[in-house]
Design a protein around this motif. Structure first.
Motif, short mmCIF file in Angstrom:
data_model
loop_
_atom_site.label_atom_id
_atom_site.label_comp_id
_atom_site.label_asym_id
_atom_site.label_seq_id
_atom_site.Cartn_x
_atom_site.Cartn_y
_atom_site.Cartn_z
N GLY A 1 44.42 35.18 -12.52
CA GLY A 1 43.42 34.17 -12.20
C GLY A 1 43.04 33.36 -13.42
N THR A 2 42.92 34.04 -14.55
CA THR A 2 42.62 33.36 -15.80
C THR A 2 43.72 32.37 -16.13
OG1 THR A 2 41.70 35.46 -16.48
CG2 THR A 2 41.93 33.80 -18.18
N ALA B 1 43.40 29.39 -13.81
CA ALA B 1 42.24 28.59 -14.21
C ALA B 1 42.59 27.76 -15.44
CB ALA B 1 41.04 29.50 -14.48
N LEU C 1 44.96 24.95 -14.52
CA LEU C 1 44.25 23.91 -13.78
C LEU C 1 43.27 23.13 -14.65
CD1 LEU C 1 45.64 25.08 -11.40
CD2 LEU C 1 43.47 25.39 -10.25
N ASN C 2 42.72 23.82 -15.67
CA ASN C 2 41.80 23.13 -16.57
C ASN C 2 42.56 22.45 -17.72
OD1 ASN C 2 39.63 23.97 -15.06
ND2 ASN C 2 39.24 25.78 -16.31
N LYS D 1 44.08 27.59 -2.18
CA LYS D 1 42.86 26.97 -2.73
C LYS D 1 43.12 26.45 -4.14
CE LYS D 1 39.62 30.11 -0.97
NZ LYS D 1 38.70 31.13 -1.40
N LYS E 1 42.84 22.64 -5.75
CA LYS E 1 42.11 22.31 -6.98
C LYS E 1 43.04 21.66 -7.99
CE LYS E 1 38.46 25.58 -6.44
NZ LYS E 1 38.47 27.02 -6.19
N GLU F 1 39.58 44.39 -12.43
CA GLU F 1 38.62 43.32 -12.13
C GLU F 1 39.26 42.33 -11.16
OE1 GLU F 1 35.59 42.73 -12.88
OE2 GLU F 1 35.11 44.10 -14.49
N SER F 2 38.42 41.57 -10.44
CA SER F 2 38.96 40.69 -9.41
C SER F 2 39.77 39.52 -9.97
CB SER F 2 37.83 40.18 -8.53
OG SER F 2 36.84 39.58 -9.33
N ASN F 3 39.75 39.31 -11.28
CA ASN F 3 40.57 38.23 -11.85
C ASN F 3 42.01 38.68 -12.08
OD1 ASN F 3 39.89 39.99 -13.86
ND2 ASN F 3 39.62 38.45 -15.43
N LEU G 1 35.66 49.10 -11.79
CA LEU G 1 36.49 47.95 -12.13
C LEU G 1 36.75 47.96 -13.62
CD1 LEU G 1 34.94 45.17 -9.89
CD2 LEU G 1 36.67 46.84 -9.36
N MET G 2 38.02 48.22 -13.98
CA MET G 2 38.35 48.36 -15.40
C MET G 2 38.84 47.03 -15.95
SD MET G 2 37.66 51.52 -15.50
CE MET G 2 38.33 52.30 -16.95
N PRO G 3 38.50 46.75 -17.21
CA PRO G 3 38.84 45.43 -17.77
C PRO G 3 40.33 45.21 -18.03
CG PRO G 3 37.58 46.74 -19.35
CD PRO G 3 37.61 47.51 -18.08
N GLY H 1 31.78 51.68 -16.41
CA GLY H 1 32.59 51.81 -15.20
C GLY H 1 32.61 50.59 -14.30
N ASN H 2 31.58 49.74 -14.37
CA ASN H 2 31.56 48.46 -13.65
C ASN H 2 31.76 48.57 -12.14
OD1 ASN H 2 31.34 47.07 -16.11
ND2 ASN H 2 33.55 47.17 -16.39
N GLY I 1 36.35 34.18 -17.07
CA GLY I 1 37.67 33.66 -17.41
C GLY I 1 38.48 33.18 -16.22
N GLU I 2 38.26 33.76 -15.05
CA GLU I 2 39.11 33.47 -13.90
C GLU I 2 38.64 32.27 -13.09
OE1 GLU I 2 38.43 35.86 -10.18
OE2 GLU I 2 37.16 36.90 -11.59
N VAL J 1 37.48 28.71 -11.69
CA VAL J 1 37.77 27.30 -11.91
C VAL J 1 36.44 26.57 -11.95
CG1 VAL J 1 38.95 25.28 -10.97
CG2 VAL J 1 39.95 27.54 -10.70
#
Lengths: 295, 288
Positions: free
Chosen positions: A63-64, A67, A70-71, A86, A90, A153-155, A184-186, B224-225, B249-250, B252
């Motif tokens: 996702g990063t 992004a 796109l940026n 989506k 964009k 993480e969701s990204n 959610l681990m980084p 743990g988030n 970061g992700e 837009v």
């Protein structure tokens, strides 16, 4: 000290030029943590052959990468999932024309601690575990302990892929989500680290992260079908159920060094490196079907 | 000539003073602008009270209740550890310690403030997290408790140094008066010095808490988030700061997720503003 300052300022000005779209000798690559090591290896070999080119490779998640593409802050986005409709909308709004290159395949390994007695799980088992419908290892033949769910993480493209293929089974409209209790681990490395020291944790990482201190679970599509372990052969012949393609995305048809870099990644020696970093090479080198215009 | 010089210097000082205010106002305006768009489409109540945080799903859920609870739980835990420890430490440095010990202790506390938070997080991740898991026999060591413990170390320096200043600012006549009336040193410290220094100590505690609630890197690495409402300190939590850091970061620019993160930033800003305001009002009372 002075030379250092000069080097920094000149580096900056080159970076800025590049940010404005002029194809320079500085390539910025951003995105998926899963393939960051592979792309870094390509970049090192590439700069050895073309010493005038500077390549910066940073992770952060697919996702990063999108992004940033796109940026307009990177030249190549790396991703472990397809670009989202989506994101294409964009991209259009921002005047970006993403071009997709399939550069390899990856098996997603579900990993547990080596002391965990659970060896085999079906896709349904995995869905129950990651949605916390079943919370105890004894349901799967393990100890009477709570299951600690580790997710990204969701990204992360890995997060999205796992959600869509294991939880939702390809039906993006269906409502399955990771349990809110999932940690959610980084990074994938953080998942690998936690699983190595916690015998009750379960997580998913790219095949490249499998090592001695981690056990990859064999996965079956449904009960009664054979349990398949993730490795190069099972991913290549498609028998391992959780595998996915890996992509590079450029803005428009690549030119200059960006094109040379993409061509290198798809070349025979580039694909050999895919295998060396524990991923699976794509079939058909130089085949146009590995390229797709997304605009 | 002299007048011109005076004029220029005066204006220069005025300018330096005013820039800070301008920066704060600009930051607030920017947060309001970017985060405000979120509330055009979403109800603030369902934002603050919603239990589900699935920003990247379809349909997306933007509820930050679990993040608020996470932030408060960690802050509360850190305060419970750092406040008694910090005040005792300040009392010891200001009132009890001999001069040589005092100097060493003071520089050690200041050194603690200089450790970057990512280092504290890393140390916590490799040492504290496995220890907490085995000690309490928990499913995982990535818990609010681990985060509180590590953050307590980060709040300590602020609490110690400001409390110590407050304790030392207590007029010596108070102490001499108490001792002359036959109070022991212990009684003087606890019944005279501590109450007299209390407004300053409260200010120190508030500033320490302000530091904890805004801390990001260390909590992201060791808590743990998991975005759900925990039932105890020994469960994983997700804080507001870690959410912003992990997800910014992700996004837009201009998307709903982007403005939701700015809306979280706005909530954080308001919380720290209130804390600083309380600290400030106590600080003023301490001066009087």
């Amino acid at each position: 000290m002075l030379t250092l300052a000069v080097a920094i300022t000149s580096g900056c000005s080159r970076g800025q030029q590049n940010g404005h779209g002029t194809a320079g000798k500085n390539i910025q690559i951003k995105g998926s943590d899963t393939i960051v090591n592979l792309v870094q290896a390509w970049a090192e070999e590439f700069t050895k052959r073309n010493p005038v080119v500077n390549i910066g490779v940073t992770g952060g998640g697919s996702g990063t990468g999108f992004a940033a593409l796109l940026n307009g802050t990177c030249d190549i986005g790396m991703s472990s999932r397809l670009i989202d409709p989506k994101e294409i909308v964009k991209a259009k709004a921002n005047g970006i024309q993403p071009v997709e290159y399939k550069v390899g395949l990856d098996g997603l390994a579900v990993v547990v601690h080596p002391d965990n007695p659970v060896h085999n799980l079906t896709l349904d088992n995995l869905r129950d575990i990651f949605m916390a419908r079943k919370k105890n290892w004894k349901d799967f033949g393990g100890e009477n302990r709570k299951i600690v769910i580790l997710s990204r993480e969701s990204n992360s493209g890995t997060h999205v892929f796992f959600k869509e293929h294991v939880l939702k089974r390809g039906n993006t409209k269906s409502p399955e989500e990771f349990s809110p209790e999932a940690l959610l681990m980084p990074s994938s490395q953080a998942i690998a680290d936690e699983v190595q020291q916690n015998p009750h944790a379960i997580g998913y990482v790219g095949m490249g992260y499998i090592c001695q201190a981690l056990k990859a679970v064999a996965v079956a599509v449904e009960p009664g079908k054979p349990f398949i372990e993730p490795n190069v052969e099972t991913v290549m012949d498609g028998s391992y159920p959780i595998s996915r393609p890996l992509f590079l995305y450029t803005n428009g048809e690549p030119t200059d060094y960006i094109k040379i870099f993409v061509d290198y990644a798809l070349s025979e020696s580039g694909q050999k490196m895919v295998k060396d970093t524990d991923f699976v090479p794509i079939g058909g080198i130089g085949d146009e079907k590995n390229k797709r215009l997304c605009y | 000539m002299r007048k011109i010089k005076d004029f220029v210097i005066e204006k220069l000082i005025f300018l330096s003073g005013i820039t800070t205010i301008v920066f704060v106002v600009l930051i607030f305006a920017f947060l309001l602008k970017e985060g405000g768009t979120f509330f055009y489409e979403h109800n603030p109540l369902s934002f603050l009270g919603g239990k589900l945080w699935y920003p990247a799903s379809d349909p997306a859920h933007f509820g930050i209740l679990s993040l608020l609870v996470g932030s408060f739980l960690i802050t509360l835990g850190a305060a419970a550890i750092a406040v008694p420890l910090g005040i005792m430490c300040a009392l010891y440095i200001a009132e009890v310690a001999p001069a040589s010990v005092k100097d060493i202790l003071k520089s050690c506390v200041e050194l603690l403030a200089a450790i970057p938070s990512v280092v504290i997080g890393f140390i916590g991740m490799v040492t504290l997290v496995p220890f907490v898991r085995t000690l309490f026999d928990l499913p995982t060591g990535l818990t609010a408790f681990s985060g509180s413990l590590m953050l307590a170390f980060m709040a300590m320096p602020t609490i110690v140094s400001i409390s110590e200043d407050a304790i030392r600012a207590v007029p010596w006549q108070y102490k001499e008066g108490a001792l002359a009336l036959g109070a022991t040193k212990w009684q003087t410290m606890f019944r005279i010095v501590l109450p007299a220094a209390m407004p300053g100590i409260v200010a120190a505690v508030m500033l320490g808490i302000g530091r904890v609630i805004g801390e990001t890197m260390a909590v992201m690495m060791i808590t743990g988030n998991a975005a759900y409402i925990p039932s105890s300190l020994f469960e994983p939590v997700r804080t507001m700061t870690a959410t912003i850091a992990a997800e910014m970061g992700e996004t837009v620019k201009g998307s709903m997720h982007y403005s939701a993160l700015f809306a979280i930033g706005l909530v954080l800003f308001i919380i720290t503003f209130i804390i600083n305001f309380i600290a400030d009002s106590f600080m003023r009372r301490a001066k009087r």
